[in-house]
Design an enzyme around this catalytic site. Structure first.
Site, short mmCIF file in Angstrom:
data_model
loop_
_atom_site.label_atom_id
_atom_site.label_comp_id
_atom_site.label_asym_id
_atom_site.label_seq_id
_atom_site.Cartn_x
_atom_site.Cartn_y
_atom_site.Cartn_z
N GLU A 159 4.06 -10.91 -6.46
CA GLU A 159 3.02 -11.00 -7.48
C GLU A 159 3.47 -10.42 -8.82
OE1 GLU A 159 3.25 -8.99 -4.96
OE2 GLU A 159 1.93 -7.25 -5.01
N SER A 193 -26.62 -7.07 -22.77
CA SER A 193 -26.02 -6.16 -23.74
C SER A 193 -25.47 -6.96 -24.92
CB SER A 193 -24.86 -5.40 -23.10
OG SER A 193 -23.81 -6.31 -22.83
N GLY A 194 -25.39 -8.29 -24.75
CA GLY A 194 -24.84 -9.12 -25.81
C GLY A 194 -23.33 -9.24 -25.74
N GLY A 195 -22.70 -8.54 -24.79
CA GLY A 195 -21.26 -8.70 -24.57
C GLY A 195 -21.01 -10.04 -23.89
N ILE A 196 -19.74 -10.39 -23.79
CA ILE A 196 -19.41 -11.71 -23.26
C ILE A 196 -19.93 -11.91 -21.83
CG2 ILE A 196 -17.07 -10.91 -22.65
CD1 ILE A 196 -17.98 -14.47 -23.61
N ASP A 197 -19.91 -10.84 -21.02
CA ASP A 197 -20.34 -11.02 -19.63
C ASP A 197 -21.82 -11.36 -19.55
OD1 ASP A 197 -17.77 -10.25 -19.14
OD2 ASP A 197 -18.26 -8.20 -18.54
N SER A 198 -22.65 -10.62 -20.28
CA SER A 198 -24.09 -10.91 -20.17
C SER A 198 -24.45 -12.18 -20.95
CB SER A 198 -24.94 -9.72 -20.60
OG SER A 198 -24.73 -9.38 -21.93
N LEU A 199 -23.68 -12.48 -21.99
CA LEU A 199 -23.95 -13.72 -22.73
C LEU A 199 -23.64 -14.94 -21.86
CD1 LEU A 199 -24.99 -14.44 -25.47
CD2 LEU A 199 -22.69 -14.22 -26.39
N CYS A 253 5.32 -6.15 1.45
CA CYS A 253 5.74 -4.75 1.47
C CYS A 253 5.10 -4.03 2.66
CB CYS A 253 5.42 -4.11 0.12
SG CYS A 253 6.28 -2.57 -0.13
N TYR A 254 4.15 -3.11 2.41
CA TYR A 254 3.48 -2.45 3.54
C TYR A 254 2.86 -3.48 4.47
CZ TYR A 254 0.28 0.45 6.22
OH TYR A 254 -0.39 1.06 7.25
N HIS A 277 7.73 -7.57 -3.98
CA HIS A 277 6.40 -7.95 -4.50
C HIS A 277 6.48 -9.29 -5.25
CE1 HIS A 277 4.00 -4.37 -3.57
NE2 HIS A 277 5.18 -3.78 -3.56
N LYS A 305 -12.26 -11.14 -15.97
CA LYS A 305 -12.61 -11.30 -17.39
C LYS A 305 -12.08 -12.61 -17.97
CE LYS A 305 -14.45 -8.77 -20.73
NZ LYS A 305 -15.73 -8.09 -20.47
N GLY A 327 0.83 -1.20 0.00
CA GLY A 327 0.00 0.00 0.00
C GLY A 327 0.86 1.24 0.00
#
Ligand code: XMP
Length: 536
Positions: free
Chosen positions: A194, A246-252, A95-96, A192, A392, A68
């Site tokens: 990650e 909306s037809g995007g991948i998330d709503s599909l 770290c922090y 870090h 995603k 942080g």
């Protein structure tokens, strides 16, 4: 409002093993979460003031304290809730996270004026530890100790480790780089893990999560689907459901999960806000009609949105206006569809994080995503967001597993506010029409040259400025568009795509020749950060 308290309303049983990350506001926190999930272990972010009941409801196998921007030396530093150290489960401070753990457990932290470290550096392992045993990037010729390449970004340092802690690694200034209390399974690293520049970072995280926390890899696509489907069934029962589509991948993907869970017992509502790409509804409707028998209601509201956007210039204001109208239209639709009990949305985890809901503090809002927290508490309809805890790439993997074609799964993301945030300043239909044409040409050429899937996202931006040009013997004084193409893994950081001069030349020629009103095409060469992917 989506709050931390109702975060676990959906798929928390997706994995038997789970790591809780306490967020102190590091720029790498999302990356950390993804690294943990890549190991097949479910992980969620919680704010540093997480309550005891939230932690016990999540039931983690281990806790990671993120980095942080704060100084653990300050009097008013954000700290780890005291109960966390009494849980008896492994804790790993980064770290922090390490500094604050040290400070709270009786060690000492000092602010550095010199000897700060930002970027790649090396640390030496001076004592054995389960966390780092057998890891080595180089051997120090003089001491014979193992040396690791790591990524640091800190201005404070632990000068005295707490009682019963051992120094495991030191940096080039002989300051503490790794500390551990193996008996209590408390660990801290100054670097870090990650970040990919820390060569053994993935191994260190894996060691902590798999060996020290005894997690097993169970966060897998098939399990995720089964659990989400089960969760939808249990929640929804025989109730009627409507999906914001909306037809995007998330709503599909959300639609297909609903389909699997409750069959045809739901209605998709598609609102056309006039800010969509060329023939967007037709494209998605044809695809769905051919492959799935979805019940889609089309709601054309272009004029309503464009009217509401008259005179609105500020990007956040535009998002808010669009979000508000969207909610109103949706509410109206639902009221025609009673008795609907559930409103389902394809909100994903980054929508929530980017909107600042679960971040360190609300001042971190970068862009408000209008699909977050729009519909809560309306008309006795309950909100269900089946994929809200997924990133995603996880949604895409589920899409492929559910049988969606690659071309749909890897289609470029399109933002909720649509072309409104690709038209700088006031939005007008004329500008939308121009942008749609330009975008079509750009995408068509990317596909033709097999570049489409090599870059992560590409689109055009309308600049409401006039520039002088010449066509035939005529002087032109017309609009400017910018092309934007980026390469990214997680959309949190991105590099502008190195498209060839020949390709850019071809696209530019087509645009000025084929799209009336454009006299100049520019190419955006900004990376994220400091720019963002969209212009607004
Ligand atoms: P930025 O511009 O923040 O974009 O670098 C990162 C990714 O998010 C998309 N984006 C949005 N998606 N609603 C969405 O659903 C939004 O308000 C929104 N704003 C940006 C953007 O297209 C990129 O893929």
């Amino acid at each position: 409002m989506v709050t931390l308290d109702n975060r676990m309303d959906c798929d928390t049983k997706c994995s038997d093993y789970r790591i809780l990350v306490i967020d102190f506001g590091s720029q790498y926190t999302q990356l950390l979460l993804r690294r943990i999930r890549e190991l097949g272990v479910y992980s969620e972010l919680f704010s540093w003031n997480v309550s005891e009941s939230q932690v016990s409801a999540f039931n983690p196998n281990g806790i990671i304290l993120s980095g942080g921007p704060h100084s653990a030396v300050d009097l008013h530093f954000p700290c780890v809730p005291e109960f966390v150290f009494q849980l008896g489960i492994p804790i790993f401070g980064i770290c922090y996270g390490m500094q604050i753990m040290s400070q709270q457990l009786g060690g000492e932290v000092q602010h550095l004026t010199t000897q700060r470290e930002f970027g790649c550096t090396r640390i030496t392992l001076v004592t054995e530890s389960i966390l780092t045993n057998d890891m080595c990037d180089y051997v120090d010729n003089i001491t014979g100790y193992s040396v690791l390449d790591v990524w640091m970004s800190h201005g404070d340092v632990v000068t005295t480790v707490p009682q019963d802690f051992t120094v495991i690694g030191i940096n080039k200034y002989r300051q503490v780089a790794i500390m551990a209390n193996e008996d209590r399974r408390l660990y801290g690293v100054q670097f870090h893990p990650e970040v990919t520049h820390t060569k053994q970072g993935k191994n260190i995280l894996e060691r902590f999560i798999m060996c020290i926390c005894s997690c097993k890899s169970s966060w897998k696509v098939a399990n995720i689907i089964d659990n989400i489907v089960m969760d939808i069934r249990v929640k929804v029962g025989n109730d009627k459901v409507v999906l914001g589509f909306s037809g995007g991948i998330d709503s599909l993907v959300t639609a297909l999960l609903l389909r699997r869970a409750i069959g045809c017992r739901f209605i998709c509502v598609f609102i056309d806000n006039g800010l969509l790409l060329h023939r967007e509804f037709d494209r998605i409707k044809n695809f769905c009609d051919k492959n799935y028998d979805l019940d889609i209601i089309y709601v054309p509201k272009e004029q309503l949105f464009l009217d509401a956007l008259i005179g609105v210039i500020d990007p956040e204001e535009k998002r808010k206006v669009i979000g508000r109208i969207f909610t109103e239209v949706f509410e109206e639709q639902i009221s025609n569809l009673v008795p609907i009990k559930w409103l389902v949305q394809g909100t994903i985890y980054s929508d929530i994080i980017e909107s600042g809901v679960s971040l360190f503090s609300s001042k971190n809002v970068i862009k408000s995503h209008h699909n977050v927290s729009c519909f809560s508490g309306i008309m006795n309809v309950q909100l269900l967001e089946p994929i809200r805890n997924l990133f995603k790439d996880e949604v895409r993997s589920i899409g492929l597993e559910l049988g969606l074609p690659y071309s749909i799964v890897y289609r470029y993301p399109f933002p909720g506010p649509g072309l409104a945030i690709r038209i700088l300043g006031e939005v007008k239909r004329e500008y939308c029409d121009i942008l749609r044409k330009v975008d079509c040409i750009f995408i068509e050429e990317l596909k033709r040259d097999n570049l489409y899937y090599k870059i992560s996202q590409a689109f055009a931006v309308f600049l409401p400025i006039h520039s002088v040009g010449i066509q035939g013997d005529q002087r032109k004084y017309e609009w400017v568009v910018s092309l934007r193409a980026v390469e990214t893994i997680d959309f949190m950081t991105a590099r502008w795509a190195y498209l060839s001069y020949d390709f850019l030349n071809k696209v530019s020629n087509r645009i000025v020749n084929e799209v009336e009103g454009i006299s100049r095409v520019v190419y955006d060469i900004s990376s994220k950060p400091p720019a963002t992917i969209e212009w607004e």
